[in-house]
Design a protein around this motif. Structure first.
Motif, PDB file in Angstrom:
ATOM      1  N   GLU A  20      65.036  28.407   9.153  1.00  8.32           N
ATOM      2  CA  GLU A  20      65.759  29.015  10.265  1.00  8.32           C
ATOM      3  C   GLU A  20      67.149  28.394  10.312  1.00  8.32           C
ATOM      4  OE1 GLU A  20      64.567  31.553  11.812  1.00  8.32           O
ATOM      5  OE2 GLU A  20      62.563  31.373  10.963  1.00  8.32           O
ATOM      6  N   THR A  21      68.171  29.223  10.243  1.00  6.00           N
ATOM      7  CA  THR A  21      69.543  28.713  10.176  1.00  6.00           C
ATOM      8  C   THR A  21      70.363  29.016  11.428  1.00  6.00           C
ATOM      9  OG1 THR A  21      70.272  30.726   9.063  1.00  6.00           O
ATOM     10  CG2 THR A  21      69.594  28.878   7.659  1.00  6.00           C
ATOM     11  N   THR A  22      69.795  29.767  12.363  1.00  5.92           N
ATOM     12  CA  THR A  22      70.504  30.076  13.600  1.00  5.92           C
ATOM     13  C   THR A  22      69.577  29.796  14.785  1.00  5.92           C
ATOM     14  OG1 THR A  22      69.837  32.389  13.464  1.00  5.92           O
ATOM     15  CG2 THR A  22      71.994  31.830  12.548  1.00  5.92           C
TER      16      THR A  22
ATOM     17  N   TYR B  35      58.378  23.421   9.655  1.00  5.34           N
ATOM     18  CA  TYR B  35      58.884  23.534   8.288  1.00  5.34           C
ATOM     19  C   TYR B  35      60.320  23.008   8.204  1.00  5.34           C
ATOM     20  CZ  TYR B  35      59.926  25.663   3.749  1.00  5.34           C
ATOM     21  OH  TYR B  35      60.278  25.878   2.434  1.00  5.34           O
ATOM     22  N   GLN B  36      60.527  22.094   7.298  1.00  6.77           N
ATOM     23  CA  GLN B  36      61.831  21.467   7.060  1.00  6.77           C
ATOM     24  C   GLN B  36      62.494  21.091   8.391  1.00  6.77           C
ATOM     25  OE1 GLN B  36      64.220  22.851   3.847  1.00  6.77           O
ATOM     26  NE2 GLN B  36      62.462  23.310   2.578  1.00  6.77           N
ATOM     27  N   ASN B  37      63.716  21.568   8.645  1.00  6.50           N
ATOM     28  CA  ASN B  37      64.430  21.223   9.879  1.00  6.50           C
ATOM     29  C   ASN B  37      64.456  22.374  10.882  1.00  6.50           C
ATOM     30  OD1 ASN B  37      65.084  18.629   8.945  1.00  6.50           O
ATOM     31  ND2 ASN B  37      66.803  19.459   7.779  1.00  6.50           N
ATOM     32  N   ASN B  38      63.475  23.263  10.827  1.00 12.11           N
ATOM     33  CA  ASN B  38      63.487  24.441  11.697  1.00 12.11           C
ATOM     34  C   ASN B  38      63.519  24.095  13.179  1.00 12.11           C
ATOM     35  OD1 ASN B  38      63.591  26.203   9.597  1.00 12.11           O
ATOM     36  ND2 ASN B  38      61.440  26.812   9.693  1.00 12.11           N
ATOM     37  N   ALA B  39      62.880  23.013  13.565  1.00 12.39           N
ATOM     38  CA  ALA B  39      62.849  22.648  14.976  1.00 12.39           C
ATOM     39  C   ALA B  39      64.247  22.346  15.513  1.00 12.39           C
ATOM     40  CB  ALA B  39      61.926  21.460  15.199  1.00 12.39           C
TER      41      ALA B  39
ATOM     42  N   ALA C 242      57.026  22.612  23.598  1.00 11.58           N
ATOM     43  CA  ALA C 242      58.280  22.104  24.148  1.00 11.58           C
ATOM     44  C   ALA C 242      58.382  20.594  23.945  1.00 11.58           C
ATOM     45  CB  ALA C 242      58.391  22.460  25.624  1.00 11.58           C
ATOM     46  N   GLU C 243      57.299  19.902  24.179  1.00 12.29           N
ATOM     47  CA  GLU C 243      57.301  18.448  24.017  1.00 12.29           C
ATOM     48  C   GLU C 243      57.385  18.043  22.543  1.00 12.29           C
ATOM     49  OE1 GLU C 243      54.319  14.701  24.823  1.00 12.29           O
ATOM     50  OE2 GLU C 243      54.243  16.394  26.211  1.00 12.29           O
ATOM     51  N   ILE C 244      56.561  18.620  21.722  1.00  4.88           N
ATOM     52  CA  ILE C 244      56.520  18.270  20.294  1.00  4.88           C
ATOM     53  C   ILE C 244      57.858  18.551  19.618  1.00  4.88           C
ATOM     54  CG2 ILE C 244      55.520  18.931  18.055  1.00  4.88           C
ATOM     55  CD1 ILE C 244      52.868  19.458  19.651  1.00  4.88           C
ATOM     56  N   PHE C 245      58.456  19.700  19.930  1.00  5.24           N
ATOM     57  CA  PHE C 245      59.676  20.124  19.237  1.00  5.24           C
ATOM     58  C   PHE C 245      60.956  19.836  20.034  1.00  5.24           C
ATOM     59  CE2 PHE C 245      56.296  22.817  17.392  1.00  5.24           C
ATOM     60  CZ  PHE C 245      56.371  22.341  16.096  1.00  5.24           C
TER      61      PHE C 245
END
Length: 154
Positions: free
Chosen positions: A48-50, A84-88, A114-117
């Motif tokens: 996810e890039t945006t 996945y990767q840096n999606n968060a 919400a807490e995890i990410f």
């Protein structure tokens, strides 16, 4: 402005709510578009890039989520996509749905996401939501995205 949403819909309630959000947005302001991507077991994890939001229902199997654990079921593909990767890093808000009959478990999955990410829980609605929920959640998404974008310009 495009408001991106990733979601999972197992019984169709979340998908139905997304369609109502899209229709409301089109009738209200054609400059705001809801772009939704459904995540399923068949989805491949992608980068996810945006900025995006997540709409997630609550499905639990075992435990009450408060004092004796919790075993989330069914939303694992969405959790994997966010992990996945840096999606968060692109996640700017979470919206949860559930059944208020389950009391403290209502929108528990969204609260946990919400807490995890490390993203704010910006709204909730019950089951398929009603027209007031659609308006409230739409406004919360647009407001949060504008706030987020204004901080990125600095």
């Amino acid at each position: 402005m495009i408001v991106r949403i990733l979601y999972i819909s197992l019984g169709g309630n979340t998908r139905h709510f997304i369609k109502k959000l899209q229709a409301y947005g089109q009738q209200l302001d054609t400059s705001i578009q809801i772009e939704a991507k459904e995540i399923t077991d068949a989805s491949f994890d992608s980068i996810e890039t945006t900025p995006y939001f997540v709409l997630v229902p609550t499905y639990l199997d075992g435990g009450n989520g408060i004092d004796n654990g919790v075993k989330e079921i069914m939303t694992n593909p969405l959790h994997e996509q966010l992990s996945y990767q840096n999606n968060a890093d692109q996640l700017i808000g979470v919206v949860g749905s559930g059944n208020k009959n389950f009391n403290v478990q209502y929108v528990l999955t969204a609260r946990r996401y919400a807490e995890i990410f490390n993203a704010p829980l910006i709204g909730d609605y019950e089951l398929r939501g009603n027209d007031q929920d659609v308006k409230r959640i739409f406004n919360a998404l647009v407001t949060r995205q504008k706030e987020y974008l204004s901080t990125q310009k600095d």
